[in-house]
Write a protein that holds these residues in place. Structure first.
Motif, PDB file in Angstrom:
ATOM      1  N   UNK A  36       0.833  -1.209   0.000  1.00  6.93           N
ATOM      2  CA  UNK A  36       0.000   0.000   0.000  1.00  6.93           C
ATOM      3  C   UNK A  36       0.868   1.259   0.000  1.00  6.93           C
ATOM      4  N   UNK A  37       1.893   1.282   0.825  1.00  5.91           N
ATOM      5  CA  UNK A  37       2.737   2.471   0.921  1.00  5.91           C
ATOM      6  C   UNK A  37       3.481   2.707  -0.384  1.00  5.91           C
ATOM      7  N   UNK A  38       4.075   1.656  -0.948  1.00  5.82           N
ATOM      8  CA  UNK A  38       4.830   1.816  -2.186  1.00  5.82           C
ATOM      9  C   UNK A  38       3.922   2.117  -3.363  1.00  5.82           C
ATOM     10  N   UNK A  39       2.672   1.749  -3.258  1.00  7.88           N
ATOM     11  CA  UNK A  39       1.716   2.053  -4.340  1.00  7.88           C
ATOM     12  C   UNK A  39       1.197   3.480  -4.250  1.00  7.88           C
ATOM     13  N   UNK A  40       0.934   3.971  -3.050  1.00 13.36           N
ATOM     14  CA  UNK A  40       0.267   5.261  -2.894  1.00 13.36           C
ATOM     15  C   UNK A  40       1.210   6.455  -2.899  1.00 13.36           C
ATOM     16  N   UNK A  41       2.334   6.349  -2.206  1.00 12.35           N
ATOM     17  CA  UNK A  41       3.088   7.550  -1.876  1.00 12.35           C
ATOM     18  C   UNK A  41       3.942   8.140  -3.008  1.00 12.35           C
ATOM     19  N   UNK A  42       4.601   7.380  -3.862  1.00 14.12           N
ATOM     20  CA  UNK A  42       5.422   8.029  -4.889  1.00 14.12           C
ATOM     21  C   UNK A  42       4.640   9.001  -5.769  1.00 14.12           C
ATOM     22  N   UNK A  43       3.525   8.562  -6.321  1.00 13.47           N
ATOM     23  CA  UNK A  43       2.714   9.455  -7.156  1.00 13.47           C
ATOM     24  C   UNK A  43       2.120  10.581  -6.323  1.00 13.47           C
ATOM     25  N   UNK A  67      11.860   1.186  -5.738  1.00 13.65           N
ATOM     26  CA  UNK A  67      12.882   1.447  -4.716  1.00 13.65           C
ATOM     27  C   UNK A  67      12.258   1.447  -3.326  1.00 13.65           C
ATOM     28  N   UNK A  68      11.145   2.134  -3.186  1.00 14.25           N
ATOM     29  CA  UNK A  68      10.487   2.206  -1.882  1.00 14.25           C
ATOM     30  C   UNK A  68      10.030   0.831  -1.424  1.00 14.25           C
ATOM     31  N   UNK A  69       9.507   0.031  -2.344  1.00 21.35           N
ATOM     32  CA  UNK A  69       9.068  -1.312  -1.993  1.00 21.35           C
ATOM     33  C   UNK A  69      10.226  -2.177  -1.519  1.00 21.35           C
ATOM     34  N   UNK A  70      11.364  -2.104  -2.218  1.00 21.68           N
ATOM     35  CA  UNK A  70      12.526  -2.909  -1.823  1.00 21.68           C
ATOM     36  C   UNK A  70      13.051  -2.491  -0.454  1.00 21.68           C
ATOM     37  N   UNK A  71      13.130  -1.196  -0.219  1.00 20.81           N
ATOM     38  CA  UNK A  71      13.642  -0.717   1.064  1.00 20.81           C
ATOM     39  C   UNK A  71      12.697  -1.081   2.210  1.00 20.81           C
ATOM     40  N   UNK A  72      11.421  -0.937   1.978  1.00 19.39           N
ATOM     41  CA  UNK A  72      10.454  -1.279   3.033  1.00 19.39           C
ATOM     42  C   UNK A  72      10.458  -2.774   3.320  1.00 19.39           C
ATOM     43  N   UNK A  73      10.642  -3.576   2.292  1.00 22.44           N
ATOM     44  CA  UNK A  73      10.712  -5.027   2.514  1.00 22.44           C
ATOM     45  C   UNK A  73      11.904  -5.387   3.392  1.00 22.44           C
ATOM     46  N   UNK A  74      13.035  -4.707   3.178  1.00 24.72           N
ATOM     47  CA  UNK A  74      14.195  -4.955   4.034  1.00 24.72           C
ATOM     48  C   UNK A  74      13.886  -4.547   5.476  1.00 24.72           C
ATOM     49  N   UNK A  75      13.203  -3.412   5.618  1.00 22.83           N
ATOM     50  CA  UNK A  75      12.833  -2.985   6.965  1.00 22.83           C
ATOM     51  C   UNK A  75      11.889  -3.956   7.645  1.00 22.83           C
ATOM     52  N   UNK A  76      10.932  -4.481   6.897  1.00 24.23           N
ATOM     53  CA  UNK A  76      10.007  -5.473   7.458  1.00 24.23           C
ATOM     54  C   UNK A  76      10.748  -6.753   7.818  1.00 24.23           C
ATOM     55  N   UNK A  77      11.709  -7.135   6.981  1.00 27.89           N
ATOM     56  CA  UNK A  77      12.499  -8.332   7.282  1.00 27.89           C
ATOM     57  C   UNK A  77      13.303  -8.146   8.567  1.00 27.89           C
ATOM     58  N   UNK A  78      13.833  -6.936   8.800  1.00 28.36           N
ATOM     59  CA  UNK A  78      14.548  -6.666  10.049  1.00 28.36           C
ATOM     60  C   UNK A  78      13.614  -6.816  11.251  1.00 28.36           C
ATOM     61  N   UNK A  79      12.377  -6.348  11.105  1.00 29.97           N
ATOM     62  CA  UNK A  79      11.402  -6.491  12.198  1.00 29.97           C
ATOM     63  C   UNK A  79      11.127  -7.965  12.464  1.00 29.97           C
TER      64      UNK A  79
END
Length: 408
Positions: free
Chosen positions: A89-96, A344-356
């Motif tokens: 949702x975040x990677x879909x909504x926020x860039x545009x 880019x945002x999706x990849x970075x957020x996925x890494x952050x979720x993986x850290x969690x």
């Protein structure tokens, strides 16, 4: 197909949904450009005497958007964890959205003819998409719908946490319906805030339509849809007042709005039942991808352009030209911002979720190799050393503390 089975494999793209999105977006633009007086500086009854009686119902495109959103979010949330759901949702909504904020702000700063940007801090808060909750004005008035969507995402995230199943979705539809009915009768701000009674029927009906699509229609799902249809019709008058004003509403017939909502429900029912599966025109997905950035940039910037050139260009060519301009800009945002930044945002957020999920994020190698300073205590050497799992770090710190107590 039995009620307990599901569609296996990846879902084919429903091009008909893209078609519905396109029509909904164009109807909202039609309403903003033809009905609102701020772009023309005079009553639009004299500017568009023939088109305005039809455009006055274009705001209903928002309701159709919410119907589609309920369908799509239920579909996209199936089989995902809450982290994956949030990332998507975040990677879909926020860039545009960020691009839309920047573009609209620049236009309003350059030509503050329709409305100026009051304060830069308001623009900064708008970047969060949470301005509707903290009382900050929207940079573009069309953004109020995004905050309603966010409420839906937060509520549906509860279903994702529990697991998106047929039973949980039906239970969610029932509980949200109950909240929407109770909220107007009780003095509870939190309940009213999330229940959003005027709009929840569309999201709920969209969910039920997707369940029909994924499983099969049955009496329960039709009852859910039927109840939401009745509730949606109930709120037509209030929506007309909020969109058109009380004076205009009193002289505007309501029956076309009721008919349009009925058509919206019938079209979504046809999509759920597979009646439009043969519609696979290749241009529809591309056009559908433009609807979100198009919606984000069309209103205040478009009205400003209309106001700037209203005395130089005739009304109909001006509206068509501004609409075409906004579509071209939306294509540019989609190709140059939404797609690359979204990845880019999706990849970075996925890494952050993986850290969690892992419990303890690993330090980059460059930080792991930093040597301890001479004479530094053991705790500092532990802090700059390689980080393992949380239990190992806690055990090392406990051992250091024991040694200190022994020395005392």
């Amino acid at each position: 197909m039995s009620a307990g089975s599901s569609v296996s494999g990846p879902h084919p793209r429903l091009a008909a949904l893209d078609g519905v999105r396109i029509l909904a977006a164009l109807s909202v633009v039609f309403y903003h450009y033809v009905v609102l007086e701020s772009g023309w500086g005079e009553p639009t009854e004299t500017v568009f005497p023939g088109a305005r009686p039809f455009a006055v119902y274009g705001w209903l495109g928002v309701e159709v958007f919410f119907l589609v959103s309920g369908f799509v979010i239920c579909m996209s949330g199936w089989g995902r964890t809450v982290g994956d759901f949030a990332v998507s949702r975040i990677s879909r909504l926020f860039p545009a959205y960020w691009a839309g904020i920047a573009f609209t702000t620049l236009v309003l700063f350059a030509w503050p003819e329709v409305r100026p940007v009051e304060a830069l801090r308001d623009v900064v808060v708008n970047l969060s998409m949470l301005q509707g909750g903290v009382g900050v004005p929207h940079v573009d008035d069309a953004y109020w719908t995004l905050f309603v969507e966010l409420k839906f995402y937060v509520l549906f995230a509860v279903v994702v946490i529990r697991g998106v199943t047929y039973r949980n979705c039906v239970l969610f539809c029932g509980l949200w319906t109950l909240a929407g009915v109770v909220a107007p009768a009780v003095d509870n701000l939190a309940l009213s805030f999330f229940a959003v009674p005027p709009y929840s029927p569309y999201f709920i009906a969209g969910i039920a339509f997707y369940l029909m699509r994924r499983f099969r229609p049955n009496a329960v799902l039709w009852a859910v849809v039927g109840l939401q249809f009745l509730l949606a019709q109930h709120y037509v008058h209030n929506r007309m007042v909020s969109s058109l004003g009380r004076a205009v509403t009193e002289r505007t017939p309501a029956w076309p709005a009721h008919v349009i909502i009925t058509i919206g429900f019938l079209v979504m029912a046809a999509i759920a039942l597979g009646a439009f599966d043969r519609i696979q025109w290749r241009w529809l997905p591309h056009a559908g991808a433009l609807t979100y950035p198009f919606y984000l940039i069309h209103m205040m910037a478009g009205l400003t352009v209309i106001h700037h050139f209203r005395n130089d260009v005739r009304p109909v060519p001006l509206v068509l030209g501004v609409t075409s301009l906004m579509l071209v800009l939306a294509w540019g945002i989609h190709r140059l911002v939404e797609r690359p930044l979204g990845r880019v945002l999706r990849d970075q957020l996925r890494r952050g979720v993986q850290d969690i999920r892992s419990g303890t994020p690993r330090r980059p190698a460059a930080f792991s190799q930093i040597p301890a300073q001479p004479g530094a205590p053991d705790t500092e050497r532990i802090a700059v050393g390689p980080v393992g799992d949380g239990f190992g770090a806690a055990a090392a710190m406990s051992e250091t503390a024991s040694r200190r107590r022994a020395s005392l």
